[in-house]
Design a protein around this motif. Structure first.
Motif, short mmCIF file in Angstrom:
data_model
loop_
_atom_site.label_atom_id
_atom_site.label_comp_id
_atom_site.label_asym_id
_atom_site.label_seq_id
_atom_site.Cartn_x
_atom_site.Cartn_y
_atom_site.Cartn_z
N TYR A 1 0.85 -1.19 0.00
CA TYR A 1 0.00 0.00 0.00
C TYR A 1 0.89 1.24 0.00
N GLY A 2 0.54 2.21 -0.82
CA GLY A 2 1.26 3.47 -0.82
C GLY A 2 0.67 4.44 0.20
N PHE A 3 1.54 5.14 0.93
CA PHE A 3 1.05 6.09 1.93
C PHE A 3 1.46 7.53 1.61
N THR A 4 2.24 7.73 0.55
CA THR A 4 2.64 9.09 0.17
C THR A 4 2.90 9.12 -1.33
N SER A 5 2.64 10.26 -1.93
CA SER A 5 2.87 10.40 -3.37
C SER A 5 4.35 10.59 -3.68
N ALA A 6 5.05 11.24 -2.79
CA ALA A 6 6.49 11.46 -2.96
C ALA A 6 7.26 10.61 -1.95
N PRO A 7 8.38 10.02 -2.33
CA PRO A 7 9.17 9.20 -1.39
C PRO A 7 9.54 10.00 -0.15
N LEU A 8 9.51 9.33 0.99
CA LEU A 8 9.72 9.99 2.28
C LEU A 8 10.87 9.32 3.02
N PHE A 9 11.83 10.14 3.52
CA PHE A 9 12.83 9.64 4.47
C PHE A 9 12.12 9.49 5.81
#
Length: 935
Positions: free
Chosen positions: A402-410
């Motif tokens: 499942y994706g939780f953000t549109s942009a990759p997150l540190f």
């Protein structure tokens, strides 16, 4: 805007019993104040403080009661959620204050505290928060305790007291009087940590005298007094704040199951127990890897090893986790191989409480439980930015991304909302190394399409490698079927069947003082005397006679072996007084004229209720009591004149009597005296006695020498004295040293005989590893060896002395004398050299432990004496010597000043015909075994 623009905050507290109540602390470097909200932070009221708060402790039941610990170590209390405060004590040890426990303490506002005196010493006190003054404080333990040792946990209170350099631990169960904790005699702990007090039992980790990076696990009886060994050499490490962390994990939801990492020959391996530490085994590795390829891993050379640390960081899940709401489901970081690895790790899951395992990821992940544990959420540990999490509804068999953000997150961390039914996760991090923090709230409710029905569940039988009875019960649980994407309800019940099992061997553990051998039998340890439980047993009362076993605490089995292994209630036999002791309440041999002196009388064995006690104070006055009841708190007396007084206690009943005495007078400013005497002396030959005093004094010391039951001492200004003993037998010598206002003493025994012969014994090297080098251990080992030697001579009772001695030396020369130190540890006793008495150590020293055996001809037969020389040389000092009672150098007495006494054979000793009229009465001690072998 609710707390003021210029307010700098340091902490936020939420009341554990009322979530609407919030307390904010200001930064102490700016001001000392608190802000209180009763409406979940909608509004705040600010209150100034006269002290700076370091930490808060909320009452577990009363939402407005709070304890505050200040930066200057003062303890304050509030009964209106911090609006008003009053001081309770001005010197409290950090983190050593506790609220009362409901159902155990009489008053709900009682506080347990470790308080400090101005001299730095600590003591345990209790008082109520509104009535805590010098006159209302209570001291449940009368003596001083070690700093930072008070622990109040569930039904138990623990404290530590160091005496003579050795730590002693005490426990109070359900607020009863404190009792000294009984560990196996030679555990000799350097450090002790209470791991768990669940289910009316204490799990403790003890670092013993010969351990550095490992601890031994001990488990107690219900009262927390008698501890038995559960597992040796468990790995330990240090936490972020320097605290000790033991690699032990208790599986949630099922009692009795623990995982532990044990050090085995410099390798760390993971073990599991299903009966609270009685039996441990390695973890079975998965049958196949993630690709389905078989894993060839055979026990014991290869197994599964897990990291067992619970995370100290609230923003990670930790290396292992389980939930009470999902019995049998464990998720952990680990590896397959011969030992635990810290580099090549993966993620593993067990659905059957650790019996079998599956690999779910090849790298390290954080895994959380959602919806009462019905779903798992996993997030990869990585320094790279991510945008996905993984969710499983079938206990890790399959995973959905499942994706939780549109942009990759540190990702810097994540928090799962508190509560076992949670379906919400908060993830925080940053989009780039220079960007601000991003907080993302993930709500998983939409994944659960419906509520679960009865058709969505299946049953699971708890077992231990196929055995359905675990901790004396047969349990069947209800689990959600794999792949059922439904949400559980609050009234979801997990246990379907729970019924007791018939008691079997694995439901019992060895009792205190017993060790389990390879044949699964509980045998008394070499240091344990089973009759010791009769010491405080009075005629007419009953006691529990142990069979060597005790049922594991919280085990619910019935019938079966219960009757065979249960302790039997028996009537206490009448006993004569034995082991009478008299001492002062301060432990010192000093009394000031005109002030009360309290004498304490103790008796090791005897009927306390039917024994008459007489106490002669030595100044012309005496008192008498019909039994021990009136004198439990001591006997007080005031001396009206100065001097030396022999205080004598006499105990008598219809079965016998005992006598004890001490000499009370003005003390001298010295710290310690060691009376150095030979262990054995020859009758009518002068022997030197020496008192060594620490520290050395520049002034004059006065020495008082007491021999036997004499009422007058020899008084000297010299530290040595020569004395001739005219009769055979054991003689007691006491020396008292006076300097200034302090007086100290030491007492030793010396055996006097017509003849004696010395023999140095040595041991197989494995004894050194188990040698703690203390007097009690050496005495116990000596008794075991003496029994083995006497047993060897039992068939030669009618022989002359020298024939019997020759039999013993032949047995020693053939390595026939041996004993079992503990299960699997056999120690061989053998001859080093035979010499005239005194023994001269002509070699360069021995690598293994040694012992001096003295064979003496006495009127009643052959006497065997053992003088201990563990890891020591034997230096000679003039014509006296010493058998130390501590870890300093030990010396053995001489009756000659010659440095090179000649070696002799048995034929050169005294003519046997001179001894024909002396009856030799050798007694056999212990059970019949093969000659010279004693277990």
């Amino acid at each position: 805007d609710k707390v003021g623009l210029k307010t700098v905050l340091s902490y936020l507290y939420v009341s554990p019993t009322n979530k609407r109540k919030i307390m904010l602390l200001s930064d102490p470097e700016v001001e000392s104040s608190i802000l209180i909200s009763n409406d979940e932070g909608a509004t705040y009221q600010k209150y100034r403080l006269s002290f700076y708060i370091q930490s808060l402790l909320f009452h577990p039941k009363q939402e407005d009661w709070i304890l505050a610990y200040s930066i200057d170590q003062k303890l304050y209390s509030s009964m209106d959620f911090g609006r008003r405060w009053q001081i309770m004590h001005e010197r409290i040890t950090p983190n050593r204050f506790y609220w009362s426990v409901t159902g155990l303490d009489k008053e709900p506002d009682l506080v347990h505290m470790e308080a400090r005196r101005t001299d730095g010493r600590a003591h345990y006190i209790t008082c109520r928060i509104q009535e805590c003054s010098e006159t209302t404080r209570n001291g449940p333990f009368l003596h001083y305790i070690d700093v930072s040792s008070l622990v109040v946990q569930d039904e138990y209170i623990f404290i530590q007291v160091t005496d003579g350099g050795r730590a002693n631990y005490y426990v109070s169960y359900k607020r009863e009087p404190f009792m000294q904790i009984k560990l196996p005699k030679y555990s000799l702990p350097k450090d002790m940590h209470i791991i768990s007090t669940d289910e009316n039992q204490v799990f403790a980790a003890v670092q013993e005298w010969n351990q550095n990076d490992t601890y031994n696990l001990y488990i107690s009886d219900t009262r927390g007094v008698y501890f038995t060994l559960a597992l040796e050499n468990v790995k330990s490490n240090r936490g972020l704040e320097g605290n000790v962390i033991i690699d032990l994990y208790e599986v949630a939801g099922i009692k009795g199951i623990f995982l532990a990492n044990k050090k085995v020959e410099d390798q760390i391996k993971t073990f599991i127990t299903y009966n609270k530490g009685r039996d441990w085994r390695l973890l079975q590795a998965p049958d196949s890897d993630l690709r389905g390829d078989p894993i060839h891993c055979l026990l014991p050379f290869c197994s599964l090893h897990l990291h067992l640390q619970i995370s100290e960081n609230p923003y990670t899940s930790g290396s292992i986790s389980s939930k009470e709401t999902v019995p049998g489901l464990l998720v952990a970081t680990g590896n397959v191989g011969p030992e635990l690895s810290y580099t090549e790790v993966g993620m593993f899951v067990s659905s059957d409480a650790g019996n079998s395992w599956r690999q779910i990821f090849e790298e390290e992940y954080s895994v959380w439980f959602l919806d009462w544990g019905g779903a798992l959420v996993a997030m990869k540990h990585t320094s790279m930015p991510i945008r996905h999490v993984w969710v499983s509804f079938d206990e890790g068999r399959t995973w959905n991304k499942y994706g939780f953000t549109s942009a990759p997150l540190f990702v810097d961390g994540s928090l799962v909302e508190p509560g076992i039914e949670t379906q919400i996760m908060t993830i925080f991090g940053h989009l780039s190394l220079r960007s601000e923090w991003q907080l993302i709230k993930v709500d998983y409710k939409s994944i659960f399409s419906r509520r679960c029905t009865k058709d969505d569940f299946q049953t699971w039988h708890l077992h231990n490698q196929g055995e359905p009875c675990v901790m004396g019960e047969r349990k069947i649980y209800k689990k959600r079927k794999a792949g059922a994407c439904c949400s559980l309800t609050r009234d979801y019940s997990r246990t379907v069947v729970s019924e007791p099992c018939i008691c079997a061997e694995w439901d019992f553990e060895c009792d205190y003082g017993y060790e389990r051998h390879s044949n699964n039998q509980c045998i008394p340890a070499f240091w344990f005397n089973p009759s010791s439980q009769l010491k405080e047993c009075s005629l007419g009362q009953s006691y529990l006679n142990s069979t060597g076993y005790r049922r594991i605490v919280s085990n619910n089995c019935t019938d079966g072996l219960q009757e065979k292994y249960a302790a039997r209630s028996e009537q206490c036999p009448g006993k004569a007084p034995r082991g009478l002791h008299i001492l002062t309440s301060t432990g010192k041999l000093v009394a000031e004229q005109g002030y009360n002196t309290t004498f304490i009388i103790r008796m090791e064995e005897g009927d306390l209720q039917r024994t008459n006690i007489q106490l002669d104070f030595g100044d012309g006055t005496a008192v008498s009591y019909a039994n021990f009841s009136p004198i439990e708190d001591g006997i007080r007396h005031i001396y009206k004149s100065t001097g030396i007084f022999q205080v004598t206690a006499y105990a008598e009943n219809n079965l016998g009597s005992d006598l004890a005495a001490l000499f009370l007078h003005v003390v001298c400013p010295v710290e310690r005296v060691d009376l150095r005497v030979p262990f054995v002396a020859i009758r009518n030959k002068e022997v030197n006695l020496t008192a060594v005093v620490w520290p050395s004094q520049s002034g004059t010391l006065t020495y008082f020498w007491w021999f036997g039951n004499s009422t007058k001492p020899f008084i000297t200004l010299d530290s040595s004295i020569s004395y001739t003993f005219t009769s055979e037998g054991m003689n007691t010598i006491t020396v008292q040293v006076s300097a200034g206002s302090i007086l100290i003493q030491d007492t030793k025994d010396i055996a006097v005989h017509e003849y004696f012969q010395s023999q140095l014994l040595s041991f197989s090297p494995n004894l050194d590893y188990h040698n703690p080098d203390i007097p009690e251990w050496r005495e116990d080992i000596g008794r075991v060896i003496k029994r083995a030697l006497v047993q060897c001579a039992q068939e030669n009772i009618l022989n002359y002395f020298f024939q019997t001695v020759e039999i013993l030396f032949n047995a020693l020369n053939q390595n026939l004398v041996q004993f079992e130190l503990k299960p699997g540890v056999e120690v061989i006793v053998y001859v080093t050299q035979l010499t005239l008495a005194p023994l001269v150590d002509s070699g360069a020293g021995h690598s293994s432990s040694a012992m001096l055996m003295l064979l003496s001809v006495v009127f009643v037969g052959l006497a065997v004496f053992l003088i201990y020389k563990f890891k020591r040389k034997i230096p000679w000092i003039n014509i006296y010597a010493q058998v130390q009672h501590d870890k300093e150098q030990e010396m053995i007495g001489s009756v000659s000043q010659s440095e090179n006494a000649p070696k002799i054979s048995l034929s050169e000793f005294t003519d046997p015909e001179e001894l024909m009229d002396k009856e030799l009465d050798t007694r056999v001690i212990g059970t019949q075994q093969d000659c010279c072998s004693l277990k």
